[in-house]
Design a protein around this motif. Structure first.
Motif, PDB file in Angstrom:
ATOM      1  N   UNK A 143       2.192  -4.497 -19.276  1.00  0.00           N
ATOM      2  CA  UNK A 143       1.802  -3.696 -20.420  1.00  0.00           C
ATOM      3  C   UNK A 143       0.311  -3.881 -20.676  1.00  0.00           C
ATOM      4  N   UNK A 144      -0.228  -3.078 -21.578  1.00  0.00           N
ATOM      5  CA  UNK A 144      -1.635  -3.228 -21.958  1.00  0.00           C
ATOM      6  C   UNK A 144      -1.885  -4.620 -22.518  1.00  0.00           C
ATOM      7  N   UNK A 197      -4.601  -8.970 -24.091  1.00  0.00           N
ATOM      8  CA  UNK A 197      -4.333  -9.845 -25.237  1.00  0.00           C
ATOM      9  C   UNK A 197      -5.336 -10.992 -25.285  1.00  0.00           C
ATOM     10  N   UNK A 198      -5.715 -11.367 -26.489  1.00  0.00           N
ATOM     11  CA  UNK A 198      -6.652 -12.475 -26.692  1.00  0.00           C
ATOM     12  C   UNK A 198      -5.866 -13.783 -26.644  1.00  0.00           C
ATOM     13  N   UNK A 251      -8.289 -16.211 -18.605  1.00  0.00           N
ATOM     14  CA  UNK A 251      -9.330 -15.405 -17.980  1.00  0.00           C
ATOM     15  C   UNK A 251      -8.754 -14.072 -17.500  1.00  0.00           C
ATOM     16  N   UNK A 252      -9.531 -12.987 -17.696  1.00  0.00           N
ATOM     17  CA  UNK A 252      -9.043 -11.651 -17.364  1.00  0.00           C
ATOM     18  C   UNK A 252      -8.738 -11.519 -15.878  1.00  0.00           C
ATOM     19  N   UNK A 253      -9.600 -12.070 -15.034  1.00  0.00           N
ATOM     20  CA  UNK A 253      -9.370 -11.995 -13.594  1.00  0.00           C
ATOM     21  C   UNK A 253      -8.081 -12.706 -13.210  1.00  0.00           C
TER      22      UNK A 253
END
Length: 484
Positions: free
Chosen positions: A68-69, A74-75, A79-81
């Motif tokens: 999902x988004x 989400x915070x 790490x995004x990667x």
């Protein structure tokens, strides 16, 4: 790259004339005339109905069976990667899907035959379509990690599967009460395609192995095809970027919607049968048909096989040879063995056939009920007896044919009437998108004005970004009932 971005944006965001796939809340909710569209053989307790133009049926559906988004954005301190790698690249499989669909009815109506009251005719025009992208797992891994650390691994090109369309549909249906137990229905359809793109049944692989002359050898075996109709015309209009672009798009849409594009035919079939007192079996098969695409075509193919070890340089001779472009020779060799080509070949698209089946049991005392069943004909049926339930429970099965095989959804439902004014239906559905899909449908009758609203996956509305599925539909009709 710009053209591919336009294609993806058009399929995901620009399809306003689409329709939802599974309509378990609407199915057999026969106070709503639109229930005829999912079962032509449903019960029809009206003399006539007329949908409010452009407002009788509006809906959308969006689903993801993978992430999902919220999983990515989400915070949560991760790490995004790392989230992309763990949850998307390696966390999803090739059968995970991103899909979207919606609906708009342009006009819709129906009436009972004066000469044969057991027949109810319906007709109209609506737009439909969908977009679907399956997760290309092996290609995602190749793009994320590269091939240097994946020696001898075959990356499957067959994971690449996507499809989308927008199509206008003209329809006419007949619903007939055969006797006191059986209703049958059939609906004929004429399709006018606005645009379509599809790439499925692809095959091939990419693999990197140890080389003989160089360190590595790359092998590509590909049988890939993307078929499109109408897409290039739309892109050409957008590329003009003039003051008349908006008007040109409107003119193009109208032309393609009203028999100016690629045409097809299809049919729906349905029935309702009383198994025993207050127990009913229903079923329908929808969109048995095809569209023949002959204009606005642009197809892309990549077929062939090639193995290479990169550029082979003979020292010192090649250092001083200015007559040979060794890079261009490499490109020419690859293109010769695995040519990327375009064509304008016509093609046929089969409609995504849908199957519905349900069983339900009615209970509770109702006004106008009698101890024995009486087939008295529609002309003598009063409105109270037209609604054959106060409470109703049952199950519903939905199956749709998809590029990677049939997809199914199973629903349990409870339905309740409150006089002749209000009816509610609640559902619990299990499918590939969610195991906790609770839906609610409301039908309100204020005199001749009918209003309905249907919403799926209510638990997901608390955090849409973390929801795997959302569906919403509403509409307005004018209805004259059998006692009016």
């Amino acid at each position: 790259m710009k053209r591919w971005q336009l294609l993806i944006l058009t399929s995901l965001l620009g399809i306003g004339v689409l329709y939802a796939q599974n309509k378990q809340l609407l199915y057999d909710f026969y106070e709503i005339p639109q229930s005829l569209m999912v079962n032509p053989g449903v019960k029809t307790p009206y003399k006539w109905h007329a949908g409010i133009p452009l407002l009788s049926g509006i809906g959308f559906q969006a689903g993801t069976s993978g992430i999902t988004v919220n999983d990515l954005f989400a915070n949560d301190g991760i790490d995004f990667t790392t989230k992309v790698r763990d949850r998307a690249v390696f966390g999803m499989g090739p059968r995970d899907e991103f899909s979207g669909s919606g609906q708009i009815e342009v006009f819709y109506g129906g009436f009972r035959s004066a000469n044969r009251p057991s027949d109810y005719y319906s007709f109209g025009m609506y737009g439909e379509g969908y977009s679907s992208i399956f997760w290309p797992k092996d290609l995602a891994i190749l793009g994320f990690e590269g091939n240097a650390n994946n020696l001898n691994r075959r990356f499957d090109l067959g994971h690449l599967t996507l499809q989308g369309e927008a199509v206008n549909v003209f329809h006419f249906g007949v619903n007939r009460k055969m006797n006191d137990k059986l209703n049958l229905g059939i609906r004929a359809k004429l399709y006018s395609s606005v645009f379509e793109f599809k790439s499925k049944r692809n095959s091939g692989y990419f693999v990197t192995t140890q080389g003989d002359n160089n360190i590595l050898e790359n092998t590509l075996v590909a049988q890939l095809e993307l078929q499109t109709s109408g897409v290039k015309e739309l892109i050409d209009i957008l590329d003009e970027d003039t003051n008349t672009t908006g008007a040109d798009i409107q003119q193009w849409l109208l032309g393609r919607s009203f028999f100016g594009g690629n045409l097809g035919i299809g049919a729906d079939f349905g029935f309702t049968y009383e198994l025993g007192q207050n127990t009913f079996l229903t079923g329908s098969v929808l969109d048995v048909g095809f569209i023949y695409h002959t204009n606005g075509l642009e197809n892309y193919t990549l077929n062939g096989a090639v193995s290479n070890e990169g550029i082979e340089i003979i020292l010192p001779e090649d250092l001083f040879d200015t007559t040979t472009d060794i890079w261009q020779e490499l490109v020419d060799e690859i293109e010769r063995l695995v040519p990327f080509e375009t064509n304008q070949n016509s093609f046929i698209s089969l409609r995504p056939i849908k199957l519905n089946a349900s069983v339900r049991h009615n209970f509770g005392e109702r006004k106008g009920s009698t101890a024995e069943a009486c087939y008295c004909g529609y002309d003598t049926t009063d409105r109270a007896d037209g609604f054959d339930y106060v409470n109703s429970v049952g199950g519903h099965l939905f199956v749709i044919n998809r590029p990677k095989g049939p997809q199914a959804a199973l629903t349990a439902f409870y339905q309740r009437r409150f006089g002749d004014v209000l009816a509610l239906k609640t559902t619990y559905t299990v499918d590939k998108y969610s195991f906790t899909n609770i839906g609610l449908g409301l039908n309100l009758q204020a005199g001749p004005v009918n209003f309905y609203v249907l919403a799926d996956n209510l638990l997901g509305y608390g955090n849409i970004a973390d929801s795997h599925y959302a569906s919403f539909q509403f509409g307005f009709n004018i209805i004259s009932w059998n006692d009016n």
